[in-house]
Design an enzyme around this catalytic site. Structure first.
Site, PDB file in Angstrom:
ATOM      1  N   SER A  61       0.807  -1.222   0.000  1.00 43.23           N
ATOM      2  CA  SER A  61       0.000   0.000   0.000  1.00 43.23           C
ATOM      3  C   SER A  61       0.838   1.269   0.000  1.00 43.23           C
ATOM      4  O   SER A  61       0.454   2.280   0.558  1.00 43.23           O
ATOM      5  CB  SER A  61      -0.941   0.046   1.201  1.00 43.23           C
ATOM      6  OG  SER A  61      -1.748  -1.067   1.189  1.00 43.23           O
ATOM      7  N   LEU A  62       2.015   1.211  -0.613  1.00 41.70           N
ATOM      8  CA  LEU A  62       2.820   2.431  -0.709  1.00 41.70           C
ATOM      9  C   LEU A  62       2.299   3.273  -1.869  1.00 41.70           C
ATOM     10  O   LEU A  62       2.540   4.456  -1.951  1.00 41.70           O
ATOM     11  CB  LEU A  62       4.283   2.086  -0.969  1.00 41.70           C
ATOM     12  CG  LEU A  62       4.942   1.311   0.157  1.00 41.70           C
ATOM     13  CD1 LEU A  62       6.333   0.864  -0.233  1.00 41.70           C
ATOM     14  CD2 LEU A  62       5.005   2.169   1.416  1.00 41.70           C
ATOM     15  N   GLU A  76     -15.004  15.968  -9.098  1.00 44.78           N
ATOM     16  CA  GLU A  76     -14.454  17.248  -8.626  1.00 44.78           C
ATOM     17  C   GLU A  76     -12.945  17.156  -8.465  1.00 44.78           C
ATOM     18  O   GLU A  76     -12.420  16.065  -8.285  1.00 44.78           O
ATOM     19  CB  GLU A  76     -14.992  17.595  -7.229  1.00 44.78           C
ATOM     20  CG  GLU A  76     -16.427  17.278  -7.016  1.00 44.78           C
ATOM     21  CD  GLU A  76     -16.828  17.445  -5.547  1.00 44.78           C
ATOM     22  OE1 GLU A  76     -18.003  17.287  -5.277  1.00 44.78           O
ATOM     23  OE2 GLU A  76     -15.958  17.733  -4.685  1.00 44.78           O
ATOM     24  N   LYS A 118      -9.508  16.940  -6.616  1.00 47.98           N
ATOM     25  CA  LYS A 118      -9.050  16.565  -5.278  1.00 47.98           C
ATOM     26  C   LYS A 118      -7.975  17.588  -4.910  1.00 47.98           C
ATOM     27  O   LYS A 118      -6.875  17.575  -5.466  1.00 47.98           O
ATOM     28  CB  LYS A 118      -8.492  15.152  -5.274  1.00 47.98           C
ATOM     29  CG  LYS A 118      -8.021  14.681  -3.916  1.00 47.98           C
ATOM     30  CD  LYS A 118      -7.615  13.217  -3.988  1.00 47.98           C
ATOM     31  CE  LYS A 118      -7.122  12.680  -2.668  1.00 47.98           C
ATOM     32  NZ  LYS A 118      -6.184  13.523  -1.929  1.00 47.98           N
ATOM     33  N   GLU A 172     -10.804  22.584   2.183  1.00 43.85           N
ATOM     34  CA  GLU A 172      -9.355  22.441   2.239  1.00 43.85           C
ATOM     35  C   GLU A 172      -8.732  23.839   2.321  1.00 43.85           C
ATOM     36  O   GLU A 172      -9.202  24.769   1.674  1.00 43.85           O
ATOM     37  CB  GLU A 172      -8.922  21.763   0.939  1.00 43.85           C
ATOM     38  CG  GLU A 172      -7.745  20.854   1.051  1.00 43.85           C
ATOM     39  CD  GLU A 172      -8.106  19.408   1.421  1.00 43.85           C
ATOM     40  OE1 GLU A 172      -7.182  18.609   1.486  1.00 43.85           O
ATOM     41  OE2 GLU A 172      -9.277  19.090   1.687  1.00 43.85           O
ATOM     42  N   LYS A 188     -18.170  11.384  -6.578  1.00 43.46           N
ATOM     43  CA  LYS A 188     -19.164  11.247  -5.505  1.00 43.46           C
ATOM     44  C   LYS A 188     -20.528  10.920  -6.096  1.00 43.46           C
ATOM     45  O   LYS A 188     -20.911  11.513  -7.114  1.00 43.46           O
ATOM     46  CB  LYS A 188     -19.299  12.560  -4.722  1.00 43.46           C
ATOM     47  CG  LYS A 188     -18.031  12.980  -4.040  1.00 43.46           C
ATOM     48  CD  LYS A 188     -18.190  14.328  -3.366  1.00 43.46           C
ATOM     49  CE  LYS A 188     -16.839  14.806  -2.852  1.00 43.46           C
ATOM     50  NZ  LYS A 188     -16.884  16.161  -2.324  1.00 43.46           N
ATOM     51  N   LYS A 214      -6.268   9.092  -7.787  1.00 43.31           N
ATOM     52  CA  LYS A 214      -5.049   9.922  -7.825  1.00 43.31           C
ATOM     53  C   LYS A 214      -4.391   9.860  -9.196  1.00 43.31           C
ATOM     54  O   LYS A 214      -4.215   8.772  -9.741  1.00 43.31           O
ATOM     55  CB  LYS A 214      -4.068   9.435  -6.768  1.00 43.31           C
ATOM     56  CG  LYS A 214      -4.353  10.017  -5.400  1.00 43.31           C
ATOM     57  CD  LYS A 214      -3.172   9.778  -4.516  1.00 43.31           C
ATOM     58  CE  LYS A 214      -2.884  10.914  -3.599  1.00 43.31           C
ATOM     59  NZ  LYS A 214      -1.605  10.746  -2.925  1.00 43.31           N
TER      60      LYS A 214
HETATM   61  S1  IVH Z   1     -14.900  14.555   0.003  1.00 41.67           S
HETATM   62  C1  IVH Z   1     -13.091   9.790  -0.656  1.00 41.67           C
HETATM   63  N1  IVH Z   1     -13.937  16.161  -1.865  1.00 41.67           N
HETATM   64  O1  IVH Z   1      -8.962  14.218   0.084  1.00 41.67           O
HETATM   65  C2  IVH Z   1     -13.603  10.801   0.356  1.00 41.67           C
HETATM   66  N2  IVH Z   1     -12.416  15.313  -0.243  1.00 41.67           N
HETATM   67  O2  IVH Z   1      -8.640  11.271  -0.174  1.00 41.67           O
HETATM   68  C3  IVH Z   1     -13.719  12.160  -0.198  1.00 41.67           C
HETATM   69  N3  IVH Z   1     -10.111  16.166  -0.512  1.00 41.67           N
HETATM   70  O3  IVH Z   1     -10.177  13.347   3.246  1.00 41.67           O
HETATM   71  C4  IVH Z   1     -14.147  13.175   0.791  1.00 41.67           C
HETATM   72  N4  IVH Z   1     -10.490  17.433  -2.261  1.00 41.67           N
HETATM   73  O4  IVH Z   1      -9.243  15.799   2.870  1.00 41.67           O
HETATM   74  C5  IVH Z   1     -13.641  15.408  -0.763  1.00 41.67           C
HETATM   75  N5  IVH Z   1     -13.272  17.636  -3.556  1.00 41.67           N
HETATM   76  C6  IVH Z   1     -12.972  16.895  -2.467  1.00 41.67           C
HETATM   77  C7  IVH Z   1     -11.669  16.839  -1.941  1.00 41.67           C
HETATM   78  C8  IVH Z   1     -11.420  16.030  -0.813  1.00 41.67           C
HETATM   79  C9  IVH Z   1      -9.571  17.031  -1.398  1.00 41.67           C
HETATM   80  C10 IVH Z   1      -9.326  15.490   0.556  1.00 41.67           C
HETATM   81  C11 IVH Z   1     -10.064  15.320   1.843  1.00 41.67           C
HETATM   82  C12 IVH Z   1     -10.273  13.829   1.960  1.00 41.67           C
HETATM   83  C13 IVH Z   1      -9.205  13.251   1.067  1.00 41.67           C
HETATM   84  C14 IVH Z   1      -9.692  11.960   0.426  1.00 41.67           C
END
Ligand code: IVH
Length: 269
Positions: free
Chosen positions: A15-16, A46, A48, A109, A225, A249
């Site tokens: 899991s690296l 959306e 990340k 964020e 989502k 990612k």
């Molecule tokens: S909603 C999979 N929306 O990334 C759960 N999170 O890897 C998603 N993050 O813990 C949660 N951009 O800190 C969401 N548009 C976005 C996001 C986002 C960055 C961060 C957040 C989360 C992590 C999930």
């Protein structure tokens, strides 16, 4: 191990490497279809955002608290530092798009723009100080600062994307949430895709990859989502993550470079 393929395989096993490939995104959709007993599911895709996760609470429209995620069940209260952010509304705007809830927790964020990060590092270089490594860690370090005047000098930014506790519940879809955030005066992500079915999700992930370098914040992936919040609740969460969302990612950027020198250091052993 011999060769890159085996290294990659080991990284996955250990899991690296937590990047998802197309197959895993399709697997996420197939699981939801099975779980919810229906096809043709609608999603949002959306950016990340590569920053520091934050939870903002508003009571009767007034900003009352900002808390970091911390290590799971307990974060740090960083209200004083978050109050230095220029785009944080102290009071949410009333709007016909969505009624203001009595209590609402909004997640997002905190980040540093590339321009602000470069400005800070130029200042440090001029003062002969060690340079900051990257915008994300600098934003995280800044949020922990005890001196709010120093925090104000570093000009943090905010972007909001998700809903926590909300009383009374008013918003019904993820797309509706983004519209409500904007209407209430909160800074939202530059672009979201509303799509139906997994093929459209996959092409939106590709489109976002082409656009994301033009955004003000760093992005390291896409978050997919389920759009309907009633279906989100039905899908539920595991103890680690929601079943209704997946973070995909992108591969890290790579570049050719010239190796100029190698310094061999000999330690005690
Ligand atoms: S909603 C999979 N929306 O990334 C759960 N999170 O890897 C998603 N993050 O813990 C949660 N951009 O800190 C969401 N548009 C976005 C996001 C986002 C960055 C961060 C957040 C989360 C992590 C999930």
């Amino acid at each position: 191990v011999q060769g890159f393929r085996e290294v990659a395989h080991l990284q996955k096993m250990l899991s690296l490497d937590n990047t998802y490939n197309e197959e895993e995104v399709r697997g996420f959709h197939a699981r939801l279809e099975r779980l919810l007993g229906r096809g043709d599911l609608a999603y949002t895709v959306e950016p990340k955002v590569d920053g520091v996760a934050i939870s903002l609470t508003y009571e009767r429209g007034e900003f009352v608290r900002a808390v970091t995620r911390g290590k799971g069940d307990r974060g740090d209260d960083v209200t004083a530092n978050v109050l230095t952010i220029a785009t944080l509304p102290r009071r949410l705007k009333k709007s016909s798009v969505a009624a203001l809830p009595d209590v609402v927790e909004i997640r997002g964020e905190i980040y540093l723009t590339a321009a602000e990060f470069e400005r800070l590092n130029a200042e440090r270089a001029a003062a002969g100080e060690e340079l900051y490594a990257n915008p994300r860690n600098t934003a995280a370090g800044t949020l922990k600062q005890l001196d709010a005047a120093e925090v104000a000098r570093r000009k943090l930014s905010l972007v909001c994307y998700s809903l926590g506790h909300c009383e009374p519940a008013g918003v019904q879809t993820q797309a509706g949430l983004h519209a409500a955030l904007r209407a209430w005066g909160l800074p939202g992500v530059e672009k979201i895709w509303h799509v139906r079915g997994i093929d459209a999700v996959w092409s939106a992930i590709g489109e976002l990859d082409g656009l994301r370098r033009t955004f003000a914040y760093g992005t390291d992936g896409a978050v997919v989502k389920l759009d309907d919040m009633a279906l989100q609740r039905e899908a539920g969460s595991t103890d680690k993550a929601p079943r209704w969302a997946i973070a995909y990612k992108y591969k890290p950027d790579t570049a050719r470079t010239r190796l100029k020198a190698i310094t061999i250091q000999v330690g005690k052993t």
